[in-house]
Design a protein around this motif. Structure first.
Motif, PDB file in Angstrom:
ATOM      1  N   PHE A   1     -52.583 139.746  -6.278  1.00 40.64           N
ATOM      2  CA  PHE A   1     -51.529 139.881  -5.274  1.00 40.64           C
ATOM      3  C   PHE A   1     -50.749 138.581  -5.128  1.00 40.64           C
ATOM      4  O   PHE A   1     -49.510 138.584  -5.160  1.00 40.64           O
ATOM      5  N   GLU A   2     -51.456 137.475  -4.953  1.00 41.66           N
ATOM      6  CA  GLU A   2     -50.772 136.208  -4.708  1.00 41.66           C
ATOM      7  C   GLU A   2     -50.078 135.663  -5.954  1.00 41.66           C
ATOM      8  O   GLU A   2     -48.968 135.142  -5.884  1.00 41.66           O
ATOM      9  N   ARG A   3     -50.734 135.813  -7.109  1.00 38.26           N
ATOM     10  CA  ARG A   3     -50.190 135.229  -8.332  1.00 38.26           C
ATOM     11  C   ARG A   3     -48.990 136.020  -8.850  1.00 38.26           C
ATOM     12  O   ARG A   3     -48.010 135.434  -9.333  1.00 38.26           O
ATOM     13  N   TYR A   4     -49.058 137.345  -8.726  1.00 32.44           N
ATOM     14  CA  TYR A   4     -47.981 138.159  -9.297  1.00 32.44           C
ATOM     15  C   TYR A   4     -46.994 138.654  -8.240  1.00 32.44           C
ATOM     16  O   TYR A   4     -45.794 138.414  -8.344  1.00 32.44           O
ATOM     17  N   LEU A   5     -47.475 139.359  -7.237  1.00 34.00           N
ATOM     18  CA  LEU A   5     -46.543 139.944  -6.276  1.00 34.00           C
ATOM     19  C   LEU A   5     -45.839 138.883  -5.443  1.00 34.00           C
ATOM     20  O   LEU A   5     -44.640 139.002  -5.169  1.00 34.00           O
ATOM     21  N   ILE A   6     -46.552 137.834  -5.052  1.00 38.11           N
ATOM     22  CA  ILE A   6     -45.939 136.804  -4.215  1.00 38.11           C
ATOM     23  C   ILE A   6     -45.198 135.761  -5.050  1.00 38.11           C
ATOM     24  O   ILE A   6     -43.998 135.543  -4.883  1.00 38.11           O
ATOM     25  N   LYS A   7     -45.904 135.111  -5.968  1.00 43.28           N
ATOM     26  CA  LYS A   7     -45.321 133.967  -6.672  1.00 43.28           C
ATOM     27  C   LYS A   7     -44.365 134.369  -7.787  1.00 43.28           C
ATOM     28  O   LYS A   7     -43.316 133.737  -7.971  1.00 43.28           O
ATOM     29  N   ARG A   8     -44.722 135.385  -8.557  1.00 40.72           N
ATOM     30  CA  ARG A   8     -43.924 135.685  -9.749  1.00 40.72           C
ATOM     31  C   ARG A   8     -42.877 136.763  -9.537  1.00 40.72           C
ATOM     32  O   ARG A   8     -41.785 136.691 -10.082  1.00 40.72           O
TER      33      ARG A   8
ATOM     34  N   ASN B   1     -41.820 137.967  -6.464  1.00 37.03           N
ATOM     35  CA  ASN B   1     -41.034 137.818  -5.231  1.00 37.03           C
ATOM     36  C   ASN B   1     -40.898 139.151  -4.505  1.00 37.03           C
ATOM     37  O   ASN B   1     -39.795 139.554  -4.103  1.00 37.03           O
ATOM     38  N   ALA B   2     -42.023 139.831  -4.344  1.00 36.69           N
ATOM     39  CA  ALA B   2     -42.012 141.168  -3.749  1.00 36.69           C
ATOM     40  C   ALA B   2     -41.701 141.113  -2.258  1.00 36.69           C
ATOM     41  O   ALA B   2     -42.290 140.319  -1.519  1.00 36.69           O
ATOM     42  N   ARG B   3     -40.764 141.960  -1.822  1.00 35.00           N
ATOM     43  CA  ARG B   3     -40.495 142.138  -0.398  1.00 35.00           C
ATOM     44  C   ARG B   3     -41.060 143.472   0.087  1.00 35.00           C
ATOM     45  O   ARG B   3     -41.257 143.680   1.272  1.00 35.00           O
ATOM     46  N   MET B   4     -41.309 144.353  -0.864  1.00 37.72           N
ATOM     47  CA  MET B   4     -41.979 145.615  -0.569  1.00 37.72           C
ATOM     48  C   MET B   4     -42.651 146.087  -1.838  1.00 37.72           C
ATOM     49  O   MET B   4     -42.143 145.848  -2.938  1.00 37.72           O
ATOM     50  N   VAL B   5     -43.810 146.733  -1.714  1.00 40.33           N
ATOM     51  CA  VAL B   5     -44.481 147.318  -2.870  1.00 40.33           C
ATOM     52  C   VAL B   5     -44.612 148.816  -2.653  1.00 40.33           C
ATOM     53  O   VAL B   5     -44.746 149.284  -1.509  1.00 40.33           O
ATOM     54  N   VAL B   6     -44.563 149.556  -3.750  1.00 42.89           N
ATOM     55  CA  VAL B   6     -44.710 151.006  -3.708  1.00 42.89           C
ATOM     56  C   VAL B   6     -45.808 151.381  -4.695  1.00 42.89           C
ATOM     57  O   VAL B   6     -45.766 150.985  -5.864  1.00 42.89           O
TER      58      VAL B   6
END
Length: 306
Positions: free
Chosen positions: A105-112, A114-119
């Protein structure tokens, strides 16, 4: 549409892969069936509402996965047509498998990304040995102030549509059920290669089509098909496994395209399976084979012209 492939953790020295915020759809997406497409359409619409871009994070096909339904090229084409702005494919390596749910979650969705929403889908799992569920993802999203949408199952015959059910339908030659779950006909794509020229000598030239042994396929036989060439659709007859020619793990299938006389060598075509015509047969002469092929062509015309 932009496509990014991440082969290993060291592939990108910088943490940020996407500078702008995205709505990110997560999943394997093999088949891109009706359930997958509902998820994809949700990501596209939510991105549009927020005025940002949409992204799909998935994996390239891999021999360690179950036999695949759609090739990477087919998935990219379908996602592009659905309005997805970016596809990120991450190789499913041992290194990646060891990431915990939080690390992913942190390495891909947050850092890489730049997710503002996930589906995600209702049965989404992530992290080492699938330790993370949609509930785990909800908690992580909440802690980072990120929105989340979980798509409920899409049903067929009162059961959730799944890639496993589609594979079973294709293996059984049940193209009606497969198409009902996919939302389109089951199809295979590949590059046309030069064959022995036997079909041309009989008056039925064929496009000899490379088939990956890791792809799910129906039983051997002769089929009524439709073939897409450069965006145009033609009626066709496809012989699967009649005289299998194996070259370095690749099986060739033969497709005779009706009313088509152009050379296809080197082109990528897509063949959709519609109906099984007959079993593979052995003929005593070329004349008998030619007569049978003419019957197959007539059968295709009668069935597909309805």
């Amino acid at each position: 549409m932009y496509i990014e492939t991440i082969k290993r953790e060291a592939y990108h020295s910088q943490d940020v892969l996407l500078a702008k915020p995205h709505v990110v759809a997560l999943g394997a997406f093999d088949g891109l069936h009706k359930g997958h497409m509902q998820l994809v359409h949700s990501a596209v619409s939510r991105a549009a509402e927020a005025g940002i871009s949409s992204c799909v994070f998935t994996f390239p096909q891999n021999p360690s996965f179950p036999p695949y339904i759609t090739s990477d090229d087919q998935r990219i084409k379908l996602l592009k047509n659905a309005g997805i702005d970016l596809v990120v494919m991450r190789s499913f390596t041992e290194e990646f498998k060891r990431l915990s749910p939080r690390e992913f979650f942190e390495r891909y969705l947050i850092k890489r990304l730049n997710a503002r929403m996930v589906v995600v889908g209702f049965n989404y799992r992530f992290g080492h040995k699938g330790e993370g569920s949609d509930e785990t993802l909800r908690e992580l999203c909440k802690s980072y102030g990120i929105g989340i949408t979980v798509i409920p199952p899409v049903l067929y015959s009162d059961k959730p549509i799944s890639s496993t059910r589609i594979r079973r339908a294709v293996e059984a030659g049940d193209f009606t059920s497969a198409a009902d779950m996919l939302g389109r006909d089951f199809s295979v794509d590949g590059r046309v290669v030069k064959g022995q020229g036997i079909g041309a000598l009989l008056g039925f030239p064929t496009a000899n089509f490379e088939l990956d042994k890791d792809r799910i396929m129906p039983p051997k036989g002769v089929y009524a098909t439709k073939t897409e060439v450069d965006g145009d659709i033609y009626m066709s007859v496809t012989n699967l496994g009649g005289k299998p020619t194996i070259k370095k793990g690749i099986e060739l299938i033969e497709t005779h395209i009706l009313n088509f006389g152009k050379s296809l060598y080197g082109k990528t075509i897509e063949v959709s399976f519609i109906k099984r015509l007959r079993d593979i047969q052995t003929f005593s002469s070329k004349e008998e084979l030619s007569a049978r092929l003419e019957q197959d062509v007539q059968s295709v015309k009668e069935f597909l012209d309805k």
